[in-house]
Write a protein that holds these residues in place. Structure first.
Motif, PDB file in Angstrom:
ATOM      1  N   ASP A   1      87.841  48.991 -20.584  1.00 34.66           N
ATOM      2  CA  ASP A   1      87.794  50.004 -21.643  1.00 34.66           C
ATOM      3  C   ASP A   1      86.766  51.090 -21.310  1.00 34.66           C
ATOM      4  O   ASP A   1      85.620  51.033 -21.774  1.00 34.66           O
TER       5      ASP A   1
ATOM      6  N   THR B   1      86.326  53.796 -22.546  1.00 36.30           N
ATOM      7  CA  THR B   1      85.804  54.509 -23.724  1.00 36.30           C
ATOM      8  C   THR B   1      84.639  53.734 -24.353  1.00 36.30           C
ATOM      9  O   THR B   1      83.911  54.264 -25.180  1.00 36.30           O
ATOM     10  N   TYR B   2      84.502  52.482 -23.999  1.00 36.73           N
ATOM     11  CA  TYR B   2      83.408  51.616 -24.487  1.00 36.73           C
ATOM     12  C   TYR B   2      83.364  51.513 -26.009  1.00 36.73           C
ATOM     13  O   TYR B   2      82.305  51.353 -26.597  1.00 36.73           O
ATOM     14  N   GLN B   3      84.539  51.625 -26.633  1.00 38.12           N
ATOM     15  CA  GLN B   3      84.555  51.607 -28.107  1.00 38.12           C
ATOM     16  C   GLN B   3      84.065  50.296 -28.698  1.00 38.12           C
ATOM     17  O   GLN B   3      83.537  50.264 -29.783  1.00 38.12           O
ATOM     18  N   ARG B   4      84.307  49.186 -27.988  1.00 37.55           N
ATOM     19  CA  ARG B   4      84.063  47.879 -28.601  1.00 37.55           C
ATOM     20  C   ARG B   4      83.046  47.040 -27.854  1.00 37.55           C
ATOM     21  O   ARG B   4      82.846  45.868 -28.170  1.00 37.55           O
TER      22      ARG B   4
ATOM     23  N   THR C   1      77.399  49.844 -26.876  1.00 36.60           N
ATOM     24  CA  THR C   1      77.504  51.050 -27.694  1.00 36.60           C
ATOM     25  C   THR C   1      77.487  50.743 -29.198  1.00 36.60           C
ATOM     26  O   THR C   1      77.260  51.633 -30.000  1.00 36.60           O
ATOM     27  N   LEU C   2      77.725  49.494 -29.569  1.00 42.24           N
ATOM     28  CA  LEU C   2      77.704  49.127 -30.991  1.00 42.24           C
ATOM     29  C   LEU C   2      76.359  48.526 -31.401  1.00 42.24           C
ATOM     30  O   LEU C   2      76.196  48.053 -32.521  1.00 42.24           O
TER      31      LEU C   2
ATOM     32  N   TYR D   1      74.562  54.675 -25.756  1.00 41.47           N
ATOM     33  CA  TYR D   1      75.699  55.266 -25.032  1.00 41.47           C
ATOM     34  C   TYR D   1      75.176  56.170 -23.911  1.00 41.47           C
ATOM     35  O   TYR D   1      75.703  56.177 -22.794  1.00 41.47           O
TER      36      TYR D   1
ATOM     37  N   TRP E   1      79.101  49.874 -39.090  1.00 43.32           N
ATOM     38  CA  TRP E   1      79.984  49.337 -38.046  1.00 43.32           C
ATOM     39  C   TRP E   1      79.606  47.890 -37.743  1.00 43.32           C
ATOM     40  O   TRP E   1      78.552  47.424 -38.167  1.00 43.32           O
TER      41      TRP E   1
END
Ligand code: FAD
Length: 390
Positions: free
Chosen positions: A37, A39-42, A46-47, A157, A311
């Protein structure tokens, strides 16, 4: 295709390993980072709450974070690519650990250890707390410890992208794929299978797959005692300014710190409500039922707060002792683990990335001795307990 080192997982830890490998003059091989991934959304990095502290109870954790601070301070210069200096937005705002009378002896012990290792931490009496933080209720407190420098928060990020860009500039190849199989021959991993059906030969494999790490380990025939645990981070707006607010760790386990124009806050759910979990639903009931009352009890101004965009992410929880499991398993010579950070892996990524490279390239630790964080303690049932897990 064959790479000398294949890193499974391109979060902060995998990207730090790729950066240090490609920066090491003793390493002339090829490096592939597999990150499904981009995008490193999960990913956890990044969280995360993106904070760094020296206030641990385990010497190795203190030293790793001290190196993390040095690394962050030099980050714009050392990780510049073609003259562009990445900014991890590091704010040295400090951590404040608060203690009631019951917690004071441990707070003092930890403080003595941290100071003996050169951490810049002040021990504060309740009177000091009241003077420094007039917005905080202190009548139930017996003291606190405050990081005067080196601790704070950053843009996780930005850290990740800075590491990734520099690693690529130094020759690492990032491939948008997941490892779905591991081909093992005796004591060595020979290749990995990717989710597009291709195979990739490897001289060494690094497991930096975060909460994907136990699945990857199983593919190589190893049981890794790590599970995903959900943690929600709540963004709060408060009508009142809290001057000098650091990252505050309440004796209840609740934490809060400034973020932009507001604050972020969180707390671990009670153990009986904290199963293995892979969804990303924010635990609003936890905020209403537990966290908000605790925050308002510590800071009366928080009674009027408003909860904004929040989140959830996942800790890669080491079920044995909540410390990273670092290095090769005794049954496998060329599979290196860096898993089970249990909520403090973003700040440890630089030190762990460097340590992995020392193991892979030089066959042993060269800077920090992190031997006690290896597999041996897990297999022998000798946990290395960290008392300051937030
Ligand atoms: C809410 C929250 C708050 C936190 N707060 C802090 C904090 O304040 N300070 C701190 O230091 N730490 C904090 N942490 C912990 C920290 O975020 C993690 O320990 C750290 O980011 C771990 O980095 P990583 O690179 O190992 O994992 P990740 O960032 O999760 O990256 C792992 C990557 O591996 C990839 N992957 C998974 N499976 C495979 C596979 N089979 N093949 C290839 N790739 C794969 C994933 O796509 C992922 O991008 C927090 C975590 C959470 C969830």
């Amino acid at each position: 295709m064959h790479f000398d080192v294949v890193i499974a997982g391109g979060g902060a830890v995998g990207s730090a390993a790729a950066y240090f490998l490609t920066a090491d003059p003793g390493f002339r091989g090829s490096v592939a980072v597999l990150e499904p991934d981009p995008t490193y959304q999960r990913c956890a990095t990044t969280l995360s709450a993106a904070s760094i502290r020296h206030q641990f109870s385990t010497p190795e954790n203190i030293r790793m974070s001290q190196f993390g601070t040095e690394f962050l301070r030099r980050f714009p210069e050392d990780l510049a690519v073609d003259g562009t200096r990445p900014d991890p937005a590091f704010v040295e705002g400090g951590y404040l650990f608060l203690a009631t009378r019951a917690g004071l002896p441990v707070l003092r012990e930890n403080h003595a250890l941290q100071c003996s290792l050169g951490a810049d931490i002040a021990l504060l009496e309740p009177g000091d707390l009241a003077t420094r933080y007039p917005w905080m209720r202190v009548d139930d407190l017996a003291g606190g410890t405050l990081g005067l420098s080196g601790e704070g928060w950053l843009d996780a990020y930005g850290l990740l992208q800075g590491l990734r860009r520099k690693a690529i500039a130094q020759g690492a190849v990032y491939l948008p794929h997941r490892v779905v199989s591991v081909d093992r021959a005796g004591r060595r991993v020979r290749s990995v299978g990717l989710d597009d059906g291709r195979g990739l030969g490897c001289g060494a494999l690094v497991n930096a797959a975060g909460i994907g790490a136990p699945v990857l380990a199983r593919l190589a025939g190893i049981d890794l005692p790590v599970q995903a645990r959900k943690r929600s981070v709540f963004y709060l707006q408060c009508p009142q300014i809290l001057p000098g607010c650091p990252m505050v760790i309440d004796p209840s386990g609740a934490y809060f710190r400034p973020e932009g124009q507001g604050f972020i806050a969180g707390i671990a759910p009670p153990p009986e409500q904290d199963p293995e979990c892979h969804d990303f639903d924010v635990q609003h009931a936890l905020f209403e039922g537990l966290l908000w009352p605790l925050l308002a009890a510590r800071v009366p101004a928080f009674e009027a707060l408003r909860c904004g965009r929040s989140w959830a992410g996942h800790y890669d929880m080491n079920l044995v002792d909540q410390n990273v499991i670092l290095g090769p398993h005794p049954d496998l010579d060329n599979l290196y683990f860096a898993n089970g950070f249990s909520g403090h892996g973003m700040q440890q990524a630089p030190a762990v990335g460097r340590a992995l490279v020392e193991l892979i390239v030089h066959g042993g630790f060269r800077t920090l001795d992190l031997e006690r964080l290896g597999w041996r303690r897990i297999l022998e049932g000798r946990p290395l307990i960290e008392r300051n897990v937030v």
